[in-house]
Design a protein around this motif. Structure first.
Motif, short mmCIF file in Angstrom:
data_model
loop_
_atom_site.label_atom_id
_atom_site.label_comp_id
_atom_site.label_asym_id
_atom_site.label_seq_id
_atom_site.Cartn_x
_atom_site.Cartn_y
_atom_site.Cartn_z
N ARG A 59 2.32 1.73 -3.45
CA ARG A 59 1.28 2.19 -4.37
C ARG A 59 0.98 3.66 -4.15
NH1 ARG A 59 -2.97 1.66 -7.58
NH2 ARG A 59 -5.01 2.44 -6.94
N GLU A 64 -5.76 4.17 -1.84
CA GLU A 64 -7.02 3.73 -2.42
C GLU A 64 -7.48 4.58 -3.59
OE1 GLU A 64 -9.73 3.91 0.81
OE2 GLU A 64 -8.45 2.71 2.12
N CYS A 65 -7.04 5.82 -3.66
CA CYS A 65 -7.56 6.74 -4.68
C CYS A 65 -6.78 6.63 -5.99
CB CYS A 65 -7.54 8.17 -4.16
SG CYS A 65 -5.90 8.87 -3.97
N ASP A 73 -3.81 7.83 4.62
CA ASP A 73 -4.45 6.53 4.40
C ASP A 73 -5.14 6.42 3.05
OD1 ASP A 73 -3.65 5.90 6.92
OD2 ASP A 73 -5.61 6.13 7.84
N TYR A 74 -5.86 7.44 2.68
CA TYR A 74 -6.67 7.40 1.45
C TYR A 74 -5.82 7.38 0.19
CZ TYR A 74 -10.42 8.66 -1.78
OH TYR A 74 -11.31 8.68 -2.81
N ASP A 90 0.83 -1.21 0.00
CA ASP A 90 0.00 0.00 0.00
C ASP A 90 0.86 1.26 0.00
OD1 ASP A 90 -2.31 -1.50 0.03
OD2 ASP A 90 -2.49 -1.44 2.23
#
Length: 113
Positions: free
Chosen positions: A58, A90-91, A86-87, A55
């Motif tokens: 990424r 995911e985005c 954190d986001y 993560d």
């Protein structure tokens, strides 16, 4: 990245955290400060709160791509550190790119220091 050099030294990061200005979003925090040079220097960091190593990697890739897409419109002569939240893992890079274009670049251009 044509107009940008990486920040590698810890003292440069710490100096920017202490003396730079910050802009916040859901996905990242952008610290910036004038560096007195004719080019920008960028550093991208991700903390352990972002997730596991996959993560975090990424998130760094997404931020790097977003910066690369709008690098030409950034004002020259700044140190920039982008800290992933954190986001960020995911985005999409388009979300971070739109944040950089609308908020970060506008704040840097209006910087009077």
């Amino acid at each position: 990245m044509r107009y940008t050099i990486k920040i590698n030294k810890n003292k440069d990061f710490v100096n920017l955290y202490k003396r730079g200005k910050a802009i916040f979003s859901k996905a990242c925090v952008v610290y910036y400060r004038r560096n007195g040079r004719e080019f920008n220097r960028i550093g991208i960091t991700t903390g352990k709160k972002v997730g596991n190593a996959v993560d975090r990697s990424r998130a760094r890739r997404i931020i790097r791509q977003a910066y690369r897409e709008c690098e030409a419109i950034f004002p020259k002569g700044y140190d920039i550190v982008i800290v992933a939240r954190d986001y960020a893992a995911e985005c999409k890079s388009t979300y971070i790119k739109s944040f950089l274009e609308s908020k970060a670049i506008a704040a840097i251009k209006n910087d009077k220091t």
